[in-house]
Design an enzyme around this catalytic site. Structure first.
Site, PDB file in Angstrom:
ATOM      1  N   GLY A  21       0.844  -1.194   0.000  1.00  0.00           N
ATOM      2  CA  GLY A  21       0.000   0.000   0.000  1.00  0.00           C
ATOM      3  C   GLY A  21       0.878   1.242   0.000  1.00  0.00           C
ATOM      4  CG  PHE A  22      -0.829   5.212   0.045  1.00  0.00           C
ATOM      5  CD1 PHE A  22      -0.494   5.818  -1.145  1.00  0.00           C
ATOM      6  CD2 PHE A  22      -2.168   5.038   0.345  1.00  0.00           C
ATOM      7  CE1 PHE A  22      -1.472   6.260  -2.033  1.00  0.00           C
ATOM      8  CE2 PHE A  22      -3.162   5.468  -0.527  1.00  0.00           C
ATOM      9  CZ  PHE A  22      -2.810   6.079  -1.717  1.00  0.00           C
ATOM     10  N   GLY A  23       2.319   2.902   2.414  1.00  0.00           N
ATOM     11  CA  GLY A  23       3.503   2.829   3.267  1.00  0.00           C
ATOM     12  C   GLY A  23       4.548   1.867   2.724  1.00  0.00           C
ATOM     13  CB  VAL A  87       1.975 -12.814   4.851  1.00  0.00           C
ATOM     14  CG1 VAL A  87       2.516 -13.042   6.262  1.00  0.00           C
ATOM     15  CG2 VAL A  87       3.075 -12.294   3.938  1.00  0.00           C
ATOM     16  CD  GLU A 178     -14.173  11.350  -0.948  1.00  0.00           C
ATOM     17  OE1 GLU A 178     -13.682  10.230  -1.085  1.00  0.00           O
ATOM     18  OE2 GLU A 178     -13.491  12.398  -0.915  1.00  0.00           O
ATOM     19  CG  ASP A 308      -4.394   2.577   7.292  1.00  0.00           C
ATOM     20  OD1 ASP A 308      -3.938   3.723   7.384  1.00  0.00           O
ATOM     21  OD2 ASP A 308      -5.275   2.258   6.470  1.00  0.00           O
ATOM     22  CB  ALA A 325      -2.511   8.230   1.716  1.00  0.00           C
ATOM     23  CD  GLN A 326       0.717  12.980   2.770  1.00  0.00           C
ATOM     24  OE1 GLN A 326       1.807  13.045   3.331  1.00  0.00           O
ATOM     25  NE2 GLN A 326       0.624  12.924   1.456  1.00  0.00           N
TER      26      GLN A 326
END
Lengths: 443, 443
Positions: A21-23, A87, A178, A308, A325-326
């Site tokens: 993911g993002f991280g 995993v 949204e 997360d 995300a940040q």
């Protein structure tokens, strides 16, 4: 004896990252020049830009616009080995991860598995509702909605027809808001042209939020304006109510009120997606791993968690950073530095979250934004916020190809008042058969 | 008693079209101003641009680039009613079609169900091979290939690994030739970057053709050049051989030779997809309906067939027209006129096929074209043919949105030597487990 997965041994310290993911992806990229071997394991062969999943679900974008294959993204990085695998568990004593393709040894393990939908133990809700955590979920929601409308054409009973046309969205966070906004746009501009035979005044969109405000965590202006916009777009926002149960047809609220729908979208909660084998003492509320300021899981010297799944509790963030995300990106970037520091026995750098604010879009020309720039806060709602939201989301996409595709698709939709991707390809969920005994009142 | 599907009765003659391929869709559009009600029935909610399916299968285009929702295409046409349904049978005496959503009455029935893959009764081949007749097939082939390569990374045995990397394509018509060419491009430009750990000199592409030439039906130059190009691109073209059997692992040829592969692509034959209830006397070889020069199925006055399913035998085309897009489109257009003629008791116009020629692309900058313009034949091979192929395919796409998407995608791929859509989303086929006893020799 389990066999080991076939991955070349480079004779360098090996960093195994679970989850792209993002991280995880940011970390893999930031380790480009580090003298380590990176093994990135994901159960998909592509990275998903999660903030736009709701657009795939509502026919605004196609899946290919928001995903990028890991092998393509990491093509030029010789020290990264990608493996498509699930995993199953980790053995921190032996320093191996057990996966669907065999054991993978590690010197440093980074868990970046993100979050999964939290149904708070409600199995029936899990079975009957749709959540949007993956591309396949989003496609399924799109297919299910379109399929329900096709079915509605053949239904004589009014309540039965309403159950196919109506939507209940649970959760007034960014995803819920949204989706509600996007559905109201489809109702206004798109569906009536596609289904001239259906009366879209019958299509109700209910958004249920347990607390008194939408977009909890954002400013009061943002909460207030998002409520105002949604109501203007004809979304029935129900505040201070919880959903007690849902059987695929009847939604029962904590007040005893009921709503009828075939499509309940569950956006009410996420929890970490932990891995078997990590000590229980380090698992906090919401299944997140307790990490120190270097993202090391408490109790380990070489096992880390980012994004997360990591809860770095600080005075400012007593429950850990927001699950967006940040923080994941920033932690991935810093951890790359700190792994290099560890290997050269230098001091580690603690994590400080640079909060850039939050945004949510409600529909065409309408968004809310709380921005933090140079330690100052800027709040804006409406067209300017919508422009910023659009710009930020286009430039944040992973590949230039995605940016171009999304830009063109949005420009097209904006001027044509159209969302072009209304096809049923892949899995869909058939409506649960209504038992004769099911109550049929509508609130 | 079966119930009738809910479709408003407009009090006008009703034309029911079964199948929204090139022929059915063209007919529906051409009936725009006719004083009839059109009911278009398809089992998908979108039209597929079949000539580019092979590009979806080989990661060159995404599914959304080549499909368009019927409701969108026909949005402005008030006399068309689309229904997502499967047709089960037809009762020509009662003038009803039996479908998955109930009975549909007709005044005129047009069967435009196209063609399906012909395995010539070989059930094992049908089970183990992949054919590309639908978007879902194409996506499955893409997913299966990528999944096999991921698996190849974990295999120690050389023969087993080759079985995952090698491809056998059966059938040297346009589909077989285009797939072989596209795979050779992927092998040259794309896969080696994605899978640095695999040796792509081990990836063999075999194309098996039963006759002595490729692209039967095109000119000798076209056949010759396509063979030359494919061999130049490293495709092992095997002429004058038939496949006797395939068990998911070993391909046995009629000569007794064997090839080992997990991926056999079957492009060796198509047959009509007939409907239960049409008189057997009108079904010709290859399951096509015998039609007169007005596309009326022999023995009926109000049942028609157009496109691949129709065999209009003429001196020039003793087995019916070629099973490609052009005859279907031209027949759809003419039938719209003739239905109007019928209703106003005017004379019907017989069909004359305007053959514009044929083209096939073999890979980047290489195609073959036999064109017929103003009763003259032009033959060209190489870059010019490739440019023409590209141009014709872009402009022939159904919607402007598709044209733009394909144009951008191809321009991008051309200059980047890349095919971006390498993700595994949706169904895939897992390799058939190899029995211990399976022979492991490679030819």
């Amino acid at each position: 004896m389990e066999s080991h997965a076939k991955i070349e041994d480079l004779g360098k310290p090996r960093v195994v990252i679970v989850g792209g993911g993002f991280g995880g992806l940011e970390l893999a990229k930031a380790l480009r020049h580090a003298n380590v071997q990176v093994v990135l394991i994901d159960k998909q062969n592509y990275h998903t830009f999660q903030p736009l999943l709701y657009q795939v679900a509502t026919a605004g974008l196609d899946a290919d616009d928001i995903v990028s294959p890991f092998r393509k993204i990491l093509e030029s990085q010789d020290n990264v080995f990608f493996r498509l695998a699930e995993v199953q568990s980790v053995d921190t004593a032996a320093q191996v991860v057990k996966t669907s393709i065999g054991l993978v040894k590690y010197d440093f393990l980074v868990i970046a598995t993100g979050a999964t939908t939290n149904y708070f133990g409600d199995k029936k809700m899990e079975k009957n509702s749709i959540a949007i955590k993956s591309v396949e979920d989003a496609i399924m929601l799109r297919n299910t909605v379109l399929n329900n409308f096709e079915k509605a054409l053949q239904v004589g009973d009014v309540v039965e027809m309403n159950s196919l046309l109506d939507f209940v969205i649970v959760g007034g966070g960014p995803t819920g808001v949204e989706i509600a906004g996007a559905l109201s746009e489809l109702r206004k501009h798109v569906f009536p042209k596609d289904y001239r035979e259906l009366d879209f005044r019958e299509m109700d969109i209910h958004l249920i939020q347990s607390g008194p405000t939408l977009l909890k965590g954002m400013s009061e202006e943002a909460s207030q304006k998002s409520l105002e916009y949604l109501r203007r777009f004809g979304v029935n926002v129900i505040l201070d109510r919880r959903v007690k149960s849902y059987d695929g047809y009847t939604v029962t609220l904590n007040t005893g009120e009921t709503l009828i729908t075939r499509t309940l979208i569950w956006a009410a909660g996420v929890a970490g997606a932990p891995i078997e084998g990590i000590r229980k003492e380090s698992v906090l509320k919401g299944n997140r791993y307790q990490v120190d300021e270097f993202n090391r899981i408490t109790g380990y010297h070489n096992v880390f968690a980012i994004g997360d799944i990591a809860a770095m509790t600080t005075p400012e963030y007593p429950e850990g950073h927001p699950m967006v995300a940040q923080p994941a990106i920033q932690q991935g970037k810093l951890l790359a530095k700190n792994l290099a520091n560890l290997l050269s026995s230098c001091a580690l750098e603690p994590f400080h979250y640079d909060d850039k604010g939050a945004m949510a879009t409600i529909g065409r020309n309408h968004a809310v934004a709380d921005l933090k720039l140079f330690n100052k806060e800027y709040r804006t709602q409406g067209f300017l916020a919508w422009l910023m939201w659009t710009f930020v989301h286009v430039i944040s996409l992973v590949s230039f190809r995605n940016r171009l595709a999304v830009f063109i698709s949005w420009t097209w939709s904006y001027f044509n008042l159209d969302k072009g991707l209304r096809f049923i390809i892949g899995n869909k969920r058939e409506p649960v058969p209504v038992e004769e005994t099911a109550p049929k009142e509508v609130v």
